[in-house]
Write an enzyme that holds these catalytic residues in place. Structure first.
Site, short mmCIF file in Angstrom:
data_model
loop_
_atom_site.label_atom_id
_atom_site.label_comp_id
_atom_site.label_asym_id
_atom_site.label_seq_id
_atom_site.Cartn_x
_atom_site.Cartn_y
_atom_site.Cartn_z
N HIS A 84 -2.72 -1.28 -3.22
CA HIS A 84 -3.68 -0.33 -3.11
C HIS A 84 -3.41 0.94 -3.98
CE1 HIS A 84 -4.21 -2.21 0.89
NE2 HIS A 84 -4.67 -3.09 0.08
N MET A 92 0.07 1.00 5.17
CA MET A 92 -0.64 1.11 6.43
C MET A 92 -1.74 0.14 6.32
SD MET A 92 -1.35 2.84 8.88
CE MET A 92 -0.35 4.42 9.09
N SER A 138 0.81 -1.10 0.06
CA SER A 138 -0.01 0.02 -0.01
C SER A 138 0.82 1.03 0.07
CB SER A 138 -1.05 -0.11 1.06
OG SER A 138 -2.04 0.81 1.04
N THR A 139 0.77 2.20 1.02
CA THR A 139 1.59 3.09 1.01
C THR A 139 3.01 3.12 0.88
OG1 THR A 139 -0.18 4.35 2.18
CG2 THR A 139 1.87 5.44 2.04
N ASP A 171 -4.34 -5.19 6.11
CA ASP A 171 -4.70 -5.92 5.03
C ASP A 171 -3.56 -7.11 4.42
OD1 ASP A 171 -6.13 -6.84 2.85
OD2 ASP A 171 -5.64 -5.25 1.33
#
Length: 349
Positions: free
Chosen positions: A194, A287, A168-169, A290
Site C-alpha cells: 500500500h 494495518m 502495508s504499514t 486486506d
C-alpha cells in the site's frame, strides 16, 4: 499511552503547522500538544511534552529531518510520521526515513497546499493513529548494511514457481529485508505494498539497486519471469494472468477493494484461480485485513503461506487477520522469511 494520542508537529512552515494541527484536532482521539519550526525546538518539546507521535518534515533549517530522525531513533525511539514532498528526491529521502525507523509517511502537496491537505485529512488522521500503535525499535546504523544475500548453494527449481506478497504499514522496510536477502534465481515475485502512486516506481528502483533479484514497477502485459520482482503501481490493482507463453501481469484501475488500490486480496485472489498449488504467499507488516480472505483461499487450494510474526512487525494487523482466519501455515520472524522462501522454492544442489 493514554486514550488520547498526543502529537508534536514539526515543520518549518507556519502554514503547514497550522493546517496539520487543525486537521488532526478534528478527531477527538488526537491532541496536538505542540508545534516546532526546527529540530532544536522539537528536541526541547519532546523532552517537555513526551508526545506519543511526531509528525516530521524532511526539509528544515539547522538540521534536516533525516539527521534529526537518526538522533530520535537512536536516543529516544518514538513513532514518527514523515511529511514528504512528491518529488523523486522527496521519495528517495522518504525511503531513507523508513529505513531509519519512521513508521510511515504522508505525501506533502506542492500546490494548493490548504485544499490538498484537507483532501488527505482522513489519511493523515488514520496514519497518526496507526503510528501510535506501532512497535518502535532503536536505530542501528549497522543493521541496513548487515543484510547479505543467502549463499546460493541451491538451484531454484521446485514445484513452487511463484511467490506473492502483501504489505502495508511497516512493509517498505520489511520487503527490503526479505528481498535483499534473496538470491538472484528465485521464482517470480508479485507484490502489493500500500503506497501512493507517486512512490511505487521510486520504491521499485531503490529495491532494484539493493537486491540481486531484478525489481520493477509492474506494467500491464509484462511477462512474469524468474529472478524478477513486480511491484503493484500505487494507483491500480495487480493481478496474474495466464497466456500460451506463460504468466503475465495485468494492471488495471477497477476501484478500491478492502479500502485499497492496489489490494492484496485482488492479487492473491487472481492466483487462486491459476496457480495456488504452485505458490508461496507471504503476509508482512500492515494495518487492517486486506489479503486475509484470499490468502485463506490460497492455502485451501494448496499454497504454502507465511506470516510475519507479531514481535517483528511494526504493525501486526494484516498478518494477525490472516493468522486468525486460519490462512497461515507458518509465522516467522522477519529475518527468517527469506530463508524459508529459499527452502520452499529451491532444491538442494
Amino acid at each position: 499511552m493514554s486514550d488520547i494520542i498526543s502529537v508534536l508537529v514539526v515543520d518549518d512552515s507556519a502554514l503547514i503547522r497550522q493546517l496539520l494541527t487543525t486537521i488532526l484536532e478534528r478527531d477527538p482521539d488526537i491532541h496536538v500538544v505542540g508545534t516546532a519550526p526546527d529540530a532544536h525546538k522539537a528536541r526541547e518539546l519532546i523532552k517537555k511534552l513526551n508526545p506519543d507521535v511526531l509528525t516530521l518534515d524532511i526539509e528544515m533549517p539547522k538540521m534536516n529531518g533525516i539527521e534529526f530522525l537518526k538522533k530520535i531513533m537512536s536516543l529516544r525511539p518514538m513513532p514518527v510520521l514523515m511529511v514528504s514532498s512528491l518529488t523523486q528526491a522527496g521519495a528517495d529521502i522518504t525511503f531513507q526515513a523508513l529505513e531509519i525507523g519512521a513508521v510511515d509517511f504522508v505525501a506533502k502537496p506542492q500546490n494548493d497546499i490548504q485544499s490538498s491537505l484537507e483532501d488527505m485529512s482522513e489519511e493523515l488522521i488514520s496514519k497518526v493513529k496507526i503510528a501510535a500503535q506501532a512497535r518502535i525499535k532503536p536505530y542501528d546504523a549497522d543493521t541496513f548494511a548487515s543484510i547479505a544475500p543467502i549463499d546460493q548453494k541451491t538451484h531454484c527449481i521446485s514445484n513452487r514457481e511463484l511467490i506473492v506478497m502483501g504489505a502495508s504499514t511497516g512493509g517498505v522496510e520489511a520487503l527490503r529485508c526479505v528481498l535483499q536477502a534473496l538470491p538472484a534465481d528465485m521464482p517470480p515475485i508479485l507484490i502489493v505494498q500500500h503506497m501512493p502512486k507517486q512512490f511505487t516506481a521510486n520504491f521499485a528502483r531503490r529495491l532494484d539497486q539493493l537486491c540481486q533479484v531484478t525489481v520493477v514497477e509492474a506494467q500491464d502485459g509484462m511477462t512474469v519471469e524468474r529472478g524478477h520482482v513486480y511491484i503493484a503501481p500505487g494507483d491500480a490493482h495487480l493481478t496474474l494472468e495466464k497466456a500460451a507463453d506463460g504468466y503475465h501481469c495485468c494492471v488495471a484501475d477497477s476501484g478500491k477493494v478492502c479500502g485499497h488500490m492496489p489490494s492484496v486480496d485482488v492479487l492473491f485472489a487472481s492466483v487462486v484461480k491459476l496457480a495456488a498449488d504452485k505458490t508461496v504467499a507471504v503476509m508482512l507488516s500492515g494495518m487492517g485485513k486486506d489479503g486475509a480472505e484470499a490468502m485463506f483461499q490460497l492455502k485451501s487450494n494448496g499454497a504454502y503461506t507465511i506470516g510475519q510474526d507479531e514481535k517483528s512487525c511494526v504493525v501486526y494487523g494484516m498478518p494477525k487477520a490472516a493468522f486468525e482466519k486460519g490462512a497461515i501455515d507458518l509465522q516467522l520472524d522477519l529475518k527468517d522469511i527469506a530463508g524459508e522462501l529459499v527452502k520452499q522454492c529451491c532444491a538442494p544442489s
